[in-house]
Design a protein around this motif. Structure first.
Motif, PDB file in Angstrom:
ATOM      1  N   PRO A   1       0.791  -1.233   0.000  1.00  0.00           N
ATOM      2  CA  PRO A   1       0.000   0.000   0.000  1.00  0.00           C
ATOM      3  C   PRO A   1       0.829   1.292   0.000  1.00  0.00           C
ATOM      4  CG  PRO A   1      -0.805  -1.537   1.654  1.00  0.00           C
ATOM      5  CD  PRO A   1       0.526  -2.053   1.177  1.00  0.00           C
ATOM      6  N   THR A   2       0.139   2.375  -0.248  1.00  0.00           N
ATOM      7  CA  THR A   2       0.708   3.719  -0.213  1.00  0.00           C
ATOM      8  C   THR A   2       1.339   3.988   1.148  1.00  0.00           C
ATOM      9  OG1 THR A   2      -0.965   4.519  -1.741  1.00  0.00           O
ATOM     10  CG2 THR A   2       0.126   6.177  -0.378  1.00  0.00           C
ATOM     11  N   GLY A   3       2.511   4.614   1.131  1.00  0.00           N
ATOM     12  CA  GLY A   3       3.174   5.012   2.359  1.00  0.00           C
ATOM     13  C   GLY A   3       4.264   4.075   2.818  1.00  0.00           C
ATOM     14  N   PHE A   4       4.533   2.999   2.077  1.00  0.00           N
ATOM     15  CA  PHE A   4       5.529   2.009   2.500  1.00  0.00           C
ATOM     16  C   PHE A   4       6.908   2.627   2.684  1.00  0.00           C
ATOM     17  CE2 PHE A   4       6.189   2.088  -2.048  1.00  0.00           C
ATOM     18  CZ  PHE A   4       7.562   2.017  -2.159  1.00  0.00           C
ATOM     19  N   GLY A   5       7.216   3.707   1.968  1.00  0.00           N
ATOM     20  CA  GLY A   5       8.546   4.310   2.016  1.00  0.00           C
ATOM     21  C   GLY A   5       8.695   5.420   3.028  1.00  0.00           C
ATOM     22  N   ASN A   6       7.626   5.763   3.726  1.00  0.00           N
ATOM     23  CA  ASN A   6       7.657   6.843   4.704  1.00  0.00           C
ATOM     24  C   ASN A   6       7.691   6.237   6.108  1.00  0.00           C
ATOM     25  OD1 ASN A   6       6.930   8.945   6.514  1.00  0.00           O
ATOM     26  ND2 ASN A   6       6.061  10.089   4.801  1.00  0.00           N
ATOM     27  N   THR A   7       8.786   6.423   6.814  1.00  0.00           N
ATOM     28  CA  THR A   7       8.949   5.799   8.133  1.00  0.00           C
ATOM     29  C   THR A   7       7.975   6.343   9.175  1.00  0.00           C
ATOM     30  OG1 THR A   7      10.732   7.333   8.671  1.00  0.00           O
ATOM     31  CG2 THR A   7      11.360   5.190   7.731  1.00  0.00           C
ATOM     32  N   SER A   8       7.290   7.432   8.866  1.00  0.00           N
ATOM     33  CA  SER A   8       6.236   7.919   9.761  1.00  0.00           C
ATOM     34  C   SER A   8       4.991   7.040   9.675  1.00  0.00           C
ATOM     35  CB  SER A   8       5.847   9.353   9.406  1.00  0.00           C
ATOM     36  OG  SER A   8       6.938  10.210   9.565  1.00  0.00           O
ATOM     37  N   TYR A   9       4.829   6.345   8.538  1.00  0.00           N
ATOM     38  CA  TYR A   9       3.658   5.496   8.327  1.00  0.00           C
ATOM     39  C   TYR A   9       3.949   4.024   8.520  1.00  0.00           C
ATOM     40  CZ  TYR A   9       1.942   9.596   5.736  1.00  0.00           C
ATOM     41  OH  TYR A   9       1.569  10.863   5.357  1.00  0.00           O
ATOM     42  N   SER A  10       5.146   3.601   8.153  1.00  0.00           N
ATOM     43  CA  SER A  10       5.409   2.163   8.083  1.00  0.00           C
ATOM     44  C   SER A  10       6.885   1.847   8.334  1.00  0.00           C
ATOM     45  CB  SER A  10       5.020   1.660   6.679  1.00  0.00           C
ATOM     46  OG  SER A  10       5.401   0.323   6.495  1.00  0.00           O
ATOM     47  N   LYS A  11       7.121   0.645   8.788  1.00  0.00           N
ATOM     48  CA  LYS A  11       8.478   0.121   8.975  1.00  0.00           C
ATOM     49  C   LYS A  11       8.769  -0.956   7.927  1.00  0.00           C
ATOM     50  CE  LYS A  11       8.768   2.668  12.606  1.00  0.00           C
ATOM     51  NZ  LYS A  11       8.688   4.051  12.222  1.00  0.00           N
ATOM     52  N   LEU A  12       8.047  -0.928   6.816  1.00  0.00           N
ATOM     53  CA  LEU A  12       8.131  -1.958   5.800  1.00  0.00           C
ATOM     54  C   LEU A  12       9.379  -1.877   4.924  1.00  0.00           C
ATOM     55  CD1 LEU A  12       6.561  -4.365   4.648  1.00  0.00           C
ATOM     56  CD2 LEU A  12       5.337  -2.758   3.180  1.00  0.00           C
ATOM     57  N   LEU A  13       9.891  -0.677   4.659  1.00  0.00           N
ATOM     58  CA  LEU A  13      10.972  -0.506   3.698  1.00  0.00           C
ATOM     59  C   LEU A  13      12.217  -1.348   3.996  1.00  0.00           C
ATOM     60  CD1 LEU A  13      11.777   0.865   1.072  1.00  0.00           C
ATOM     61  CD2 LEU A  13      12.549   2.828   2.419  1.00  0.00           C
ATOM     62  N   PRO A  14      12.732  -1.395   5.230  1.00  0.00           N
ATOM     63  CA  PRO A  14      13.910  -2.248   5.483  1.00  0.00           C
ATOM     64  C   PRO A  14      13.636  -3.729   5.189  1.00  0.00           C
ATOM     65  CG  PRO A  14      13.588  -0.716   7.298  1.00  0.00           C
ATOM     66  CD  PRO A  14      12.379  -0.602   6.421  1.00  0.00           C
ATOM     67  N   ALA A  15      12.414  -4.184   5.457  1.00  0.00           N
ATOM     68  CA  ALA A  15      12.071  -5.583   5.175  1.00  0.00           C
ATOM     69  C   ALA A  15      12.021  -5.838   3.672  1.00  0.00           C
ATOM     70  CB  ALA A  15      10.734  -5.933   5.825  1.00  0.00           C
ATOM     71  N   LEU A  16      11.508  -4.880   2.911  1.00  0.00           N
ATOM     72  CA  LEU A  16      11.482  -5.021   1.450  1.00  0.00           C
ATOM     73  C   LEU A  16      12.905  -5.098   0.900  1.00  0.00           C
ATOM     74  CD1 LEU A  16       8.638  -2.480   0.622  1.00  0.00           C
ATOM     75  CD2 LEU A  16       8.511  -4.977   0.473  1.00  0.00           C
ATOM     76  N   ARG A  17      13.771  -4.268   1.439  1.00  0.00           N
ATOM     77  CA  ARG A  17      15.173  -4.299   0.994  1.00  0.00           C
ATOM     78  C   ARG A  17      15.827  -5.635   1.362  1.00  0.00           C
ATOM     79  NH1 ARG A  17      16.086   1.916   2.830  1.00  0.00           N
ATOM     80  NH2 ARG A  17      15.649   2.858   0.787  1.00  0.00           N
ATOM     81  N   ALA A  18      15.496  -6.159   2.531  1.00  0.00           N
ATOM     82  CA  ALA A  18      16.095  -7.421   2.991  1.00  0.00           C
ATOM     83  C   ALA A  18      15.662  -8.608   2.133  1.00  0.00           C
ATOM     84  CB  ALA A  18      15.739  -7.673   4.452  1.00  0.00           C
ATOM     85  N   CYS A  19      14.494  -8.537   1.532  1.00  0.00           N
ATOM     86  CA  CYS A  19      14.012  -9.679   0.748  1.00  0.00           C
ATOM     87  C   CYS A  19      13.906  -9.343  -0.740  1.00  0.00           C
ATOM     88  CB  CYS A  19      12.687 -10.194   1.302  1.00  0.00           C
ATOM     89  SG  CYS A  19      11.296  -9.116   1.030  1.00  0.00           S
ATOM     90  N   SER A  20      14.686  -8.391  -1.214  1.00  0.00           N
ATOM     91  CA  SER A  20      14.602  -7.965  -2.618  1.00  0.00           C
ATOM     92  C   SER A  20      14.879  -9.123  -3.588  1.00  0.00           C
ATOM     93  CB  SER A  20      15.541  -6.794  -2.889  1.00  0.00           C
ATOM     94  OG  SER A  20      16.884  -7.163  -2.691  1.00  0.00           O
ATOM     95  N   ASP A  21      15.772 -10.048  -3.230  1.00  0.00           N
ATOM     96  CA  ASP A  21      16.031 -11.202  -4.099  1.00  0.00           C
ATOM     97  C   ASP A  21      14.797 -12.094  -4.222  1.00  0.00           C
ATOM     98  OD1 ASP A  21      18.614 -10.353  -4.503  1.00  0.00           O
ATOM     99  OD2 ASP A  21      19.515 -11.755  -3.076  1.00  0.00           O
ATOM    100  N   ARG A  22      14.080 -12.285  -3.104  1.00  0.00           N
ATOM    101  CA  ARG A  22      12.859 -13.098  -3.139  1.00  0.00           C
ATOM    102  C   ARG A  22      11.765 -12.406  -3.950  1.00  0.00           C
ATOM    103  NH1 ARG A  22      11.058 -14.562   2.578  1.00  0.00           N
ATOM    104  NH2 ARG A  22      12.293 -12.769   3.138  1.00  0.00           N
ATOM    105  N   ILE A  23      11.704 -11.071  -3.860  1.00  0.00           N
ATOM    106  CA  ILE A  23      10.725 -10.314  -4.645  1.00  0.00           C
ATOM    107  C   ILE A  23      10.995 -10.509  -6.134  1.00  0.00           C
ATOM    108  CG2 ILE A  23       9.981  -7.975  -5.276  1.00  0.00           C
ATOM    109  CD1 ILE A  23      10.353  -7.275  -2.251  1.00  0.00           C
ATOM    110  N   GLU A  24      12.257 -10.377  -6.525  1.00  0.00           N
ATOM    111  CA  GLU A  24      12.605 -10.564  -7.933  1.00  0.00           C
ATOM    112  C   GLU A  24      12.304 -11.989  -8.387  1.00  0.00           C
ATOM    113  OE1 GLU A  24      16.201  -9.757 -11.118  1.00  0.00           O
ATOM    114  OE2 GLU A  24      16.566  -9.344  -8.987  1.00  0.00           O
ATOM    115  N   ASN A  25      12.637 -12.973  -7.575  1.00  0.00           N
ATOM    116  CA  ASN A  25      12.357 -14.365  -7.917  1.00  0.00           C
ATOM    117  C   ASN A  25      10.851 -14.606  -8.035  1.00  0.00           C
ATOM    118  OD1 ASN A  25      13.296 -17.169  -8.325  1.00  0.00           O
ATOM    119  ND2 ASN A  25      12.108 -17.510  -6.455  1.00  0.00           N
TER     120      ASN A  25
END
Length: 189
Positions: free
Chosen positions: A47-71
């Protein structure tokens, strides 16, 4: 067919997806960044706001699993990523291609490519006055909707057997879009 929403906790968006498609798994950043986590989904929504740390803590997790996302995408998955809601240019650095997003809330008159299966995003909405939280200035793929400033607000990008959809739209996707997005075989994440 099952959909998943990545977010910090279960929210109204999960309920919308469940009401339309019958099932929506909720995956938190802690689950997502765990190396042993595996799910099987026909589509994943961020959802919207994933990159704004005021809204979500999702961005570090997305970066950590970027290989799985691509796969996941390479093997046939569908990924819908909404606007980062942040001014930093590095909010999409976990995706397999480089994207530049300009964050600015504005209502736009949209030119929607009706031949795209993802144009259903706008069903039931006034595309002459549609709320967006920005647009994409650098991107891969093909625009499915372009704002009057000439920049896309909805992009479809084939990756392997899968599809990445970027949306800076600030409205919930239509029911027709969610039904189309949920179609297809489940792919292991």
């Amino acid at each position: 067919m099952s959909l998943c929403v990545f977010w910090d906790n279960k929210m109204t968006f999960h309920k919308l997806v469940e009401d339309v498609t019958g099932f929506c798994d909720a995956v938190t950043p802690l689950m997502l960044s765990a190396p042993f986590y595996r799910g099987k989904y026909s589509g994943i929504i961020i959802p919207t706001g994933f990159g704004n740390t005021s809204y979500s803590k999702l961005l570090p997790a997305l970066r950590a699993c970027s290989d799985r996302i691509e796969n996941y995408l390479e093997t046939g998955g569908k990924l819908l990523v909404f606007g980062a809601a942040d001014f930093s240019p590095k909010r999409y650095d976990w995706l397999p291609f480089e994207f530049e997003y300009h964050f600015e809330f504005m209502e736009h008159k949209l030119d929607v490519n009706k031949s795209s299966p993802w144009s259903a995003m706008f069903d039931g909405y006034d595309s002459n006055n549609f709320a967006c939280d920005g647009w994409f200035e650098k991107y891969e793929g093909k625009p499915a909707a372009v704002a009057e400033n000439g920049f896309p607000v909805l992009i479809e990008c084939p990756i392997g057997k899968g599809t990445l959809i970027l949306a800076s739209t600030h409205e919930y996707p239509s029911n027709a879009f969610l039904r189309e997005f949920a179609k297809g075989e489940d792919t292991v994440f």
